[in-house]
Scaffold this motif. Structure first.
Motif, mmCIF file in Angstrom:
data_model
loop_
_atom_site.group_PDB
_atom_site.id
_atom_site.type_symbol
_atom_site.label_atom_id
_atom_site.label_comp_id
_atom_site.label_asym_id
_atom_site.label_seq_id
_atom_site.Cartn_x
_atom_site.Cartn_y
_atom_site.Cartn_z
ATOM 1 N N ASP A 76 32.564 42.525 32.084
ATOM 2 C CA ASP A 76 31.251 42.392 32.725
ATOM 3 C C ASP A 76 31.351 41.519 33.976
ATOM 4 O O ASP A 76 30.612 41.725 34.934
ATOM 5 N N VAL A 77 32.279 40.559 33.916
ATOM 6 C CA VAL A 77 32.387 39.556 34.988
ATOM 7 C C VAL A 77 33.856 39.280 35.268
ATOM 8 O O VAL A 77 34.655 39.144 34.334
ATOM 9 N N VAL A 78 34.207 39.182 36.546
ATOM 10 C CA VAL A 78 35.525 38.675 36.944
ATOM 11 C C VAL A 78 35.299 37.493 37.885
ATOM 12 O O VAL A 78 34.571 37.616 38.885
ATOM 13 N N ILE A 79 35.916 36.360 37.546
ATOM 14 C CA ILE A 79 35.834 35.161 38.380
ATOM 15 C C ILE A 79 37.187 34.960 39.056
ATOM 16 O O ILE A 79 38.195 34.701 38.390
ATOM 17 N N HIS A 80 37.199 35.099 40.381
ATOM 18 C CA HIS A 80 38.420 34.889 41.160
ATOM 19 C C HIS A 80 38.519 33.399 41.488
ATOM 20 O O HIS A 80 38.122 32.942 42.560
ATOM 21 N N ASN A 81 39.037 32.658 40.521
ATOM 22 C CA ASN A 81 39.089 31.201 40.590
ATOM 23 C C ASN A 81 40.419 30.682 41.146
ATOM 24 O O ASN A 81 40.461 29.627 41.766
#
Length: 244
Positions: A76-81
């Motif tokens: 649902d979500v991808v965080i490019h951290n």
């Protein structure tokens, strides 16, 4: 409950965001550079669903990582951290500029994409002419402008996705240093909020945030021609095209 993938979540802000999201009941898949750091990541966040490994300084390894992420199913979500600072210009360019581009292109499209930029992007410039000739002249500030440009390009091209960027602040992580003046908790709360909140303020796209508030940014990021040139240059270097 959301399914969330976070790059660079073995330590620092990525690990803290993962911990907060796991505590909220979300299913979180972590990412680490190698197997040893992967074990550390799971030890820090034993409630995580899984960890995938891949060295973002290497284009082939980043492409392979995208395949491993997709084996976990849709997110649902991808965080490019993930990000690097006090390393060579070549590594900064690979991790901060090329890796989020590759993973955005190859990981199955989520509902929300979150990109970690930096307030230092204000001093950056695109320098797209250097991508194929001299990446050693690309700075951290430039790379974080690239992140914002990528975010804005994605928001424009994928209207069905909430794609936003943020400045986590100069916080006391290993990367920021112990003397960093900003609030560590506020440093990861914005990505947690953008990942899961039903607030109208979080259900937007192509915006730039600091501490859950929209902030002024380098207007070079709004140049659609530059955005498209960024995608073209990244595609030429990596062999990975942006999906239309």
């Amino acid at each position: 409950m959301a399914r969330i993938f976070i790059t660079g979540s073995a330590d620092g802000l990525g690990a803290l965001a993962a911990k907060a999201l796991i505590e909220q009941g979300h299913e979180v898949v972590l990412h680490a550079r190698n197997a040893e750091r992967g074990r550390d990541a799971m030890a820090r966040n034993p409630g995580a669903a899984a960890v995938v490994t891949g060295d973002l300084t290497d284009t082939a390894a980043t492409i392979a990582l995208a395949s491993e992420v997709n084996k976990q199913g849709a997110f649902d979500v991808v965080i490019h951290n993930a990000g690097v600072y006090q390393v060579s210009a070549k590594e900064i360019f690979a991790v901060n500029t090329l890796a989020p581009y590759i993973l955005t292109c190859l990981v199955q499209k989520p509902k929300r994409l979150i990109y970690l930029s930096s307030g230092m992007h204000m001093q950056g410039s695109a320098k797209l002419n250097l991508f194929a000739t001299d990446v050693n002249r690309i700075t951290y500030s430039d790379s974080k402008l690239h992140v914002l440009m990528l975010c804005k390009a994605v928001a424009r091209k994928w209207p069905d996705v909430y794609a936003n960027a943020l400045d986590p602040g100069w916080v006391p992580t290993k990367m920021g240093g112990r003397g960093a003046p900003d609030d560590l908790q506020k440093g990861y709360e914005t990505q947690v909020w953008l990942a899961t909140s039903g607030d109208a303020a979080a259900q937007v796209s192509g915006r730039y945030f600091f501490h859950q508030k929209e902030r002024p940014y380098n207007r070079e990021a709004d140049d659609v021609l530059l955005q498209d040139q960024l995608l073209q240059q990244c595609a030429a270097l990596t062999g990975v095209s942006f999906p239309q």
